[in-house]
Design a protein around this motif. Structure first.
Motif, PDB file in Angstrom:
ATOM      1  N   GLY A  95      12.590   5.250  34.099  1.00 30.84           N
ATOM      2  CA  GLY A  95      13.443   5.953  33.161  1.00 30.84           C
ATOM      3  C   GLY A  95      14.891   6.671  33.887  1.00 30.84           C
ATOM      4  N   THR A  96      15.836   6.649  33.335  1.00 28.25           N
ATOM      5  CA  THR A  96      16.937   7.350  33.939  1.00 28.25           C
ATOM      6  C   THR A  96      17.570   8.257  32.781  1.00 28.25           C
ATOM      7  OG1 THR A  96      18.503   5.526  33.505  1.00 28.25           O
ATOM      8  CG2 THR A  96      17.487   5.759  35.568  1.00 28.25           C
ATOM      9  N   ARG A  97      18.166   9.250  33.265  1.00 29.78           N
ATOM     10  CA  ARG A  97      18.923  10.377  32.120  1.00 29.78           C
ATOM     11  C   ARG A  97      19.725  11.198  32.772  1.00 29.78           C
ATOM     12  NH1 ARG A  97      15.024  14.706  28.605  1.00 29.78           N
ATOM     13  NH2 ARG A  97      16.978  15.759  27.626  1.00 29.78           N
ATOM     14  N   THR A  98      20.953  11.188  32.379  1.00 29.99           N
ATOM     15  CA  THR A  98      21.879  12.108  32.832  1.00 29.99           C
ATOM     16  C   THR A  98      21.731  13.632  32.278  1.00 29.99           C
ATOM     17  OG1 THR A  98      23.688  10.372  32.860  1.00 29.99           O
ATOM     18  CG2 THR A  98      24.436  12.715  32.976  1.00 29.99           C
ATOM     19  N   VAL A  99      21.652  14.368  33.225  1.00 31.75           N
ATOM     20  CA  VAL A  99      21.389  15.838  32.613  1.00 31.75           C
ATOM     21  C   VAL A  99      22.556  16.527  33.016  1.00 31.75           C
ATOM     22  CG1 VAL A  99      19.948  17.939  32.767  1.00 31.75           C
ATOM     23  CG2 VAL A  99      19.065  15.474  33.007  1.00 31.75           C
ATOM     24  N   GLY A 100      23.145  17.168  31.832  1.00 32.44           N
ATOM     25  CA  GLY A 100      24.494  17.896  31.927  1.00 32.44           C
ATOM     26  C   GLY A 100      25.796  16.918  32.358  1.00 32.44           C
ATOM     27  N   ASP A 101      26.574  17.077  33.340  1.00 35.69           N
ATOM     28  CA  ASP A 101      27.451  16.753  33.786  1.00 35.69           C
ATOM     29  C   ASP A 101      27.425  15.766  35.176  1.00 35.69           C
ATOM     30  OD1 ASP A 101      29.179  16.835  31.797  1.00 35.69           O
ATOM     31  OD2 ASP A 101      30.024  18.719  32.472  1.00 35.69           O
ATOM     32  N   SER A 102      26.374  16.472  35.898  1.00 38.41           N
ATOM     33  CA  SER A 102      26.126  16.261  37.213  1.00 38.41           C
ATOM     34  C   SER A 102      24.659  15.998  37.851  1.00 38.41           C
ATOM     35  CB  SER A 102      26.809  17.024  38.126  1.00 38.41           C
ATOM     36  OG  SER A 102      26.280  18.481  38.226  1.00 38.41           O
ATOM     37  N   LEU A 103      23.872  15.999  36.851  1.00 40.00           N
ATOM     38  CA  LEU A 103      22.299  15.693  37.396  1.00 40.00           C
ATOM     39  C   LEU A 103      22.058  14.629  36.798  1.00 40.00           C
ATOM     40  CD1 LEU A 103      20.812  19.286  36.785  1.00 40.00           C
ATOM     41  CD2 LEU A 103      21.963  18.553  38.825  1.00 40.00           C
ATOM     42  N   ALA A 104      21.070  13.815  37.477  1.00 38.08           N
ATOM     43  CA  ALA A 104      20.212  12.637  37.087  1.00 38.08           C
ATOM     44  C   ALA A 104      18.923  12.891  37.223  1.00 38.08           C
ATOM     45  CB  ALA A 104      20.864  11.495  37.971  1.00 38.08           C
ATOM     46  N   LEU A 105      18.221  12.669  36.165  1.00 37.69           N
ATOM     47  CA  LEU A 105      16.615  12.638  35.977  1.00 37.69           C
ATOM     48  C   LEU A 105      16.264  11.184  36.319  1.00 37.69           C
ATOM     49  CD1 LEU A 105      13.831  14.082  35.842  1.00 37.69           C
ATOM     50  CD2 LEU A 105      14.284  13.657  33.413  1.00 37.69           C
ATOM     51  N   LEU A 106      15.628  11.028  37.311  1.00 41.20           N
ATOM     52  CA  LEU A 106      14.816   9.600  37.538  1.00 41.20           C
ATOM     53  C   LEU A 106      13.598   9.536  37.613  1.00 41.20           C
ATOM     54  CD1 LEU A 106      16.996   8.815  40.935  1.00 41.20           C
ATOM     55  CD2 LEU A 106      17.755   8.222  38.545  1.00 41.20           C
ATOM     56  N   THR A 107      13.039   8.679  36.930  1.00 41.64           N
ATOM     57  CA  THR A 107      11.509   8.750  36.586  1.00 41.64           C
ATOM     58  C   THR A 107      10.756   7.451  37.428  1.00 41.64           C
ATOM     59  OG1 THR A 107      11.763  10.190  34.679  1.00 41.64           O
ATOM     60  CG2 THR A 107       9.474   9.115  34.773  1.00 41.64           C
ATOM     61  N   TYR A 108      10.056   7.465  37.982  1.00 37.10           N
ATOM     62  CA  TYR A 108       9.399   6.342  38.477  1.00 37.10           C
ATOM     63  C   TYR A 108       7.701   6.465  38.605  1.00 37.10           C
ATOM     64  CZ  TYR A 108      13.491   5.710  41.489  1.00 37.10           C
ATOM     65  OH  TYR A 108      14.851   5.543  41.674  1.00 37.10           O
ATOM     66  N   ARG A 109       7.147   5.248  38.068  1.00 36.35           N
ATOM     67  CA  ARG A 109       5.805   5.151  37.899  1.00 36.35           C
ATOM     68  C   ARG A 109       5.313   4.555  39.171  1.00 36.35           C
ATOM     69  NH1 ARG A 109       4.924   2.862  33.110  1.00 36.35           N
ATOM     70  NH2 ARG A 109       5.278   4.988  32.279  1.00 36.35           N
ATOM     71  N   LEU A 110       4.379   5.403  39.967  1.00 34.29           N
ATOM     72  CA  LEU A 110       3.829   4.842  41.047  1.00 34.29           C
ATOM     73  C   LEU A 110       2.858   3.523  40.892  1.00 34.29           C
ATOM     74  CD1 LEU A 110       3.340   8.090  42.426  1.00 34.29           C
ATOM     75  CD2 LEU A 110       4.579   6.546  43.712  1.00 34.29           C
ATOM     76  N   VAL A 111       3.091   2.311  41.499  1.00 34.93           N
ATOM     77  CA  VAL A 111       2.151   0.997  41.374  1.00 34.93           C
ATOM     78  C   VAL A 111       1.312   1.096  42.476  1.00 34.93           C
ATOM     79  CG1 VAL A 111       2.823  -1.165  41.419  1.00 34.93           C
ATOM     80  CG2 VAL A 111       4.393  -0.036  40.696  1.00 34.93           C
ATOM     81  N   ARG A 112      -0.190   0.907  41.904  1.00 33.44           N
ATOM     82  CA  ARG A 112      -1.101   0.972  42.892  1.00 33.44           C
ATOM     83  C   ARG A 112      -1.450  -0.407  43.748  1.00 33.44           C
ATOM     84  NH1 ARG A 112      -0.904   5.546  41.580  1.00 33.44           N
ATOM     85  NH2 ARG A 112      -2.405   7.174  40.874  1.00 33.44           N
ATOM     86  N   ASP A 113      -1.403  -1.407  42.820  1.00 33.14           N
ATOM     87  CA  ASP A 113      -1.741  -2.855  43.096  1.00 33.14           C
ATOM     88  C   ASP A 113      -0.463  -3.614  43.162  1.00 33.14           C
ATOM     89  OD1 ASP A 113      -4.609  -1.848  42.965  1.00 33.14           O
ATOM     90  OD2 ASP A 113      -4.432  -2.385  40.787  1.00 33.14           O
ATOM     91  N   ALA A 114       0.350  -3.325  43.915  1.00 39.31           N
ATOM     92  CA  ALA A 114       1.532  -3.952  44.287  1.00 39.31           C
ATOM     93  C   ALA A 114       1.430  -5.205  45.328  1.00 39.31           C
ATOM     94  CB  ALA A 114       2.699  -3.196  44.758  1.00 39.31           C
TER      95      ALA A 114
END
Length: 194
Positions: free
Chosen positions: A175-194
């Motif tokens: 997931g990515t999301r712009t928050v306000g005018d200058s912040l970015a919320l980046l969401t990562y799921r950790l991968v156990r069996d890569a």
């Protein structure tokens, strides 16, 4: 089964230390440099996250930070929600809740205690701050998701969210999301069996 969600405010170069400039590092206060509009948008996202949380997990210093910043007496829905959540604090000494809810102290083998907590809590267990705890969670593959509220600053020095690890810790951007005018919320799921 619980899901460990690491939720951090972080600069472009990965610094999490001294966001409000109170540590006297000379490069802090990057959190206070955003606009009021961005701060309001940030608070809205944080409140949404708190509504989805089943519990909070933090280190002793982060717990103390919340207490000294008045969260025990602060008004509003966000503060009320944080007060109502069960709190688990990794510490080698007893703690007082001081009106912010009596925390459950996790002692001894942190990895084992957190693994047990994940079995007991149903839902998201959100971790704020707590750099040393975050490192332990990543090292022992206990974290499930990273939510990085990214600030548009290169600080150039200070404690980073990801210090040296024993190996590569793969993650998948979910997931990515712009928050306000200058912040970015980046969401990562950790991968156990890569």
């Amino acid at each position: 089964m619980g899901k460990i969600v690491i939720s951090e405010n972080v600069t472009l170069d990965g610094v999490i230390q001294d966001p409000t400039g109170e540590d006297g590092l000379g490069r802090g206060s990057w959190f206070t440099r955003i606009s009021d509009q961005d701060r309001e948008a940030w608070a809205k996202v944080e409140f949404e996250e708190a509504l989805g949380a089943a519990a909070l997990l933090m280190g002793r210093r982060t717990h103390a930070y919340f207490l000294t910043r008045g969260w025990a007496s602060r008004g509003g829905e966000w503060a009320d929600r944080l007060r109502s959540l069960p709190k688990y604090v990794v510490s080698s000494s007893a703690l007082e809740g001081a009106g912010w809810g009596e925390p459950t102290v996790l002692t001894g083998d942190v990895a084992r205690a957190v693994a047990k907590l994940k079995e007991q809590v149903d839902g998201e267990i959100v971790v704020y701050g707590s750099g040393r705890l975050v490192h332990t969670l990543l090292e022992h593959d206990l974290a499930d998701e990273l939510r990085l509220m990214t600030y548009p600053f290169v600080v150039g020095a200070g404690g980073r969210l990801f210090p040296e690890t024993s190996g590569v810790k793969p993650a998948r951007l979910v997931g990515t999301r712009t928050v306000g005018d200058s912040l970015a919320l980046l969401t990562y799921r950790l991968v156990r069996d890569a």
